[in-house]
Enzyme design. Structure first.
Site, PDB file in Angstrom:
ATOM      1  N   ASP A  76      49.774  -2.910  22.437  1.00 13.22           N
ATOM      2  CA  ASP A  76      48.418  -2.566  22.038  1.00 13.22           C
ATOM      3  C   ASP A  76      48.099  -3.391  20.796  1.00 13.22           C
ATOM      4  O   ASP A  76      48.682  -3.177  19.724  1.00 13.22           O
ATOM      5  CB  ASP A  76      48.338  -1.069  21.726  1.00 13.22           C
ATOM      6  CG  ASP A  76      46.930  -0.616  21.370  1.00 13.22           C
ATOM      7  OD1 ASP A  76      46.079  -1.489  21.071  1.00 13.22           O
ATOM      8  OD2 ASP A  76      46.677   0.606  21.372  1.00 13.22           O
ATOM      9  N   THR A 147      31.325 -14.203  24.127  1.00 11.31           N
ATOM     10  CA  THR A 147      30.329 -14.031  25.191  1.00 11.31           C
ATOM     11  C   THR A 147      29.046 -14.761  24.837  1.00 11.31           C
ATOM     12  O   THR A 147      28.674 -14.841  23.655  1.00 11.31           O
ATOM     13  CB  THR A 147      30.007 -12.545  25.436  1.00 11.31           C
ATOM     14  OG1 THR A 147      28.907 -12.424  26.349  1.00 11.31           O
ATOM     15  CG2 THR A 147      29.644 -11.825  24.146  1.00 11.31           C
ATOM     16  N   TYR A 184      28.986  -3.498  22.725  1.00 10.14           N
ATOM     17  CA  TYR A 184      30.028  -4.451  23.119  1.00 10.14           C
ATOM     18  C   TYR A 184      29.699  -5.850  22.619  1.00 10.14           C
ATOM     19  O   TYR A 184      30.537  -6.518  22.012  1.00 10.14           O
ATOM     20  CB  TYR A 184      30.194  -4.485  24.639  1.00 10.14           C
ATOM     21  CG  TYR A 184      30.783  -5.802  25.104  1.00 10.14           C
ATOM     22  CD1 TYR A 184      32.111  -6.125  24.822  1.00 10.14           C
ATOM     23  CD2 TYR A 184      29.999  -6.753  25.759  1.00 10.14           C
ATOM     24  CE1 TYR A 184      32.643  -7.349  25.194  1.00 10.14           C
ATOM     25  CE2 TYR A 184      30.530  -7.971  26.138  1.00 10.14           C
ATOM     26  CZ  TYR A 184      31.848  -8.272  25.853  1.00 10.14           C
ATOM     27  OH  TYR A 184      32.366  -9.491  26.200  1.00 10.14           O
ATOM     28  N   LYS A 188      31.620  -9.025  19.820  1.00 13.40           N
ATOM     29  CA  LYS A 188      31.886 -10.452  19.964  1.00 13.40           C
ATOM     30  C   LYS A 188      31.130 -11.269  18.915  1.00 13.40           C
ATOM     31  O   LYS A 188      31.582 -12.338  18.497  1.00 13.40           O
ATOM     32  CB  LYS A 188      31.538 -10.911  21.375  1.00 13.40           C
ATOM     33  CG  LYS A 188      32.454 -10.309  22.443  1.00 13.40           C
ATOM     34  CD  LYS A 188      33.911 -10.618  22.146  1.00 13.40           C
ATOM     35  CE  LYS A 188      34.858 -10.167  23.231  1.00 13.40           C
ATOM     36  NZ  LYS A 188      36.250 -10.549  22.951  1.00 13.40           N
ATOM     37  N   VAL A 241      26.757  -8.407  37.680  1.00 16.29           N
ATOM     38  CA  VAL A 241      25.669  -8.271  38.649  1.00 16.29           C
ATOM     39  C   VAL A 241      25.969  -8.945  39.988  1.00 16.29           C
ATOM     40  O   VAL A 241      25.717  -8.370  41.055  1.00 16.29           O
ATOM     41  CB  VAL A 241      24.341  -8.795  38.048  1.00 16.29           C
ATOM     42  CG1 VAL A 241      24.423 -10.270  37.683  1.00 16.29           C
ATOM     43  CG2 VAL A 241      23.181  -8.538  38.992  1.00 16.29           C
ATOM     44  N   THR A 256      20.404  -3.735  44.189  1.00 21.21           N
ATOM     45  CA  THR A 256      19.574  -3.059  43.197  1.00 21.21           C
ATOM     46  C   THR A 256      19.153  -4.029  42.106  1.00 21.21           C
ATOM     47  O   THR A 256      19.852  -4.218  41.106  1.00 21.21           O
ATOM     48  CB  THR A 256      20.346  -1.880  42.582  1.00 21.21           C
ATOM     49  OG1 THR A 256      21.633  -2.348  42.140  1.00 21.21           O
ATOM     50  CG2 THR A 256      20.563  -0.790  43.613  1.00 21.21           C
ATOM     51  N   GLU A 333      15.055  -5.277  28.240  1.00 25.59           N
ATOM     52  CA  GLU A 333      15.128  -6.723  28.345  1.00 25.59           C
ATOM     53  C   GLU A 333      13.834  -7.268  28.919  1.00 25.59           C
ATOM     54  O   GLU A 333      13.073  -6.560  29.580  1.00 25.59           O
ATOM     55  CB  GLU A 333      16.306  -7.151  29.233  1.00 25.59           C
ATOM     56  CG  GLU A 333      16.237  -6.633  30.657  1.00 25.59           C
ATOM     57  CD  GLU A 333      17.434  -7.064  31.497  1.00 25.59           C
ATOM     58  OE1 GLU A 333      18.095  -8.041  31.144  1.00 25.59           O
ATOM     59  OE2 GLU A 333      17.692  -6.405  32.518  1.00 25.59           O
TER      60      GLU A 333
END
Length: 391
Positions: A76, A147, A184, A188, A241, A256, A333
């Site tokens: 860890d 990211t 999240y 980053k 996605v 979707t 968004e």
């Protein structure tokens, strides 16, 4: 000396470790604590592609690819003592850090998961950076997958790393501001800032690889044997996605699309993502970057509607009855944002895109048709839902 790959049980980490091990005689040390398996289980889902234990995977890699230089350490990375032991025993020349809680939706569920995500991701990176410094491993090349989400969605072309700021007639290159849209993504952004500081203070060579949405089920190495498969998540929380849409196509479930779906997102094939990390990890010491370098790990931007339409077109080859439906967008968004992102530096690293999106979709569907039962058993996890106290 060795090469350490963290998050090596994960979707990106596992095939990256195989590619690196195939390109070097150095010991490649795989590090993981199997948390990804637990997170996905906690939201009631599973990998569509069955994956073996790490011991079974390593055994298969030695048998199929003659890779005898792989070893595994369960650790860890949020525990400083574990990181100290890892670095003192293995003294890596390279650390490829892909370990993180990678899901924006998971980090948004509640405060507990937001706190967990921030602690897990930031603590692990800080421990590794300080550990390298304090163990006199200042020549170790530190490569982290952050990211492209750190950039947010500005209305101008996104540079590969920095930005030019002008004030009172003076211009200078500055780090791109953190415009992340989830707890999240903010981890980053903070990691990127911490790596920049570690380079400045400790003189560590840093490669900040800002990863786009990765799609695909296999690489050259993993496709050689089912036991070498990497995981494939398709639920709302951990399935990106393109993967979620492909799984919906297999299950006969409408794809979707949230809102208009005209917003463009950055994408890259798994093969191209793995190749870039391997190229960085295997660069010779004398040609290894000694600076802080940012790479936009992306090959092209694609709109969500185009993703769905491409999957629907390719689905005809598998006699799948696929529909595209628009749902109210649960995310904040711009549904028409036309993202542009520079990626020349990363293109040079991998020699250009090797897999088109359509080819990637064809490969994904070809893999998933054999695992329809695993997908349909969890199709209730395609959309966000209320999690129980046990989840």
């Amino acid at each position: 000396m060795s090469i350490v790959v963290t998050g090596a049980d994960g979707y990106l980490g596992w095939p990256t470790a195989l590619r690196i091990a195939d390109g070097t005689d150095e010991r490649v040390v795989l590090v993981d604590n199997f948390a990804r398996r637990e997170w996905v289980e906690s939201v009631g889902s599973t990998s569509a592609v069955p994956i073996g234990s790490i011991d079974e995977r390593i055994e298969a890699a030695e048998e199929v690819h003659d890779l005898s230089n792989l070893s595994f350490v369960e650790a860890d990375l949020t525990e400083r003592a574990a990181v100290d032991e890892l670095l003192s025993v293995h003294e890596p020349s390279v650390v490829v850090h892909t370990a993180a809680q990678p899901s924006a939706p998971y980090s948004q569920i509640n405060g507990e998961r937001a706190n967990y995500t921030q602690h897990n991701n930031l603590q692990a990176t800080r421990n590794l950076l300080w550990g390298l410094h304090e163990h006199d491993l200042s020549d170790t090349h530190f490569i982290e997958t952050t990211t492209t989400g750190v950039y947010g969605a500005p209305e101008f072309p996104i540079p590969e790393g920095g930005a030019t700021m002008e004030n009172q007639g003076e211009r200078d290159e500055v780090p791109f501001p953190a415009m992340a849209g989830s707890w999240y993504h903010l981890t980053k952004s903070h990691d990127a800032a911490n790596m920049r500081l570690a380079h400045k203070q400790f003189d560590l060579p840093i490669s900040d690889v800002r990863t786009a949405i990765i799609y695909g089920t296999e690489t050259e190495e993993t496709s050689a044997d089912d036991r070498l498969a990497t995981r494939f998540d398709f639920d709302y929380y951990f399935g990106v996605v393109a993967h979620r849409f492909c799984a919906q196509a297999i299950a006969g479930y409408p794809m979707t699309v949230y809102g208009k779906g005209e917003q463009r997102k950055p994408f890259i094939a798994l093969e191209d993502a793995v190749e870039g990390l391997a190229q960085l990890a295997l660069s010779e010491t004398d040609s290894r970057p000694d600076d802080h370098v940012v790479y936009n790990q992306v090959t092209r931007a694609i709109s969500i509607v185009e993703v769905a339409e491409t999957i629907a077109d390719v689905s005809d080859e598998y006699d799948l009855d696929v529909e595209v439906e628009h749902f109210e967008n649960p995310r904040e968004e711009d549904e028409t944002h036309k993202m542009e992102m520079e990626h020349d530096r990363y293109d040079d690293l991998i020699g250009g895109q090797s897999t088109t999106f359509e080819e990637g979709v064809r490969s994904i569907l070809g893999t998933l048709v054999d695992h329809e039962d695993r997908i349909t058993a969890r199709e209730d996890r395609f959309l966000p839902g209320v999690l129980t106290d046990d989840e």
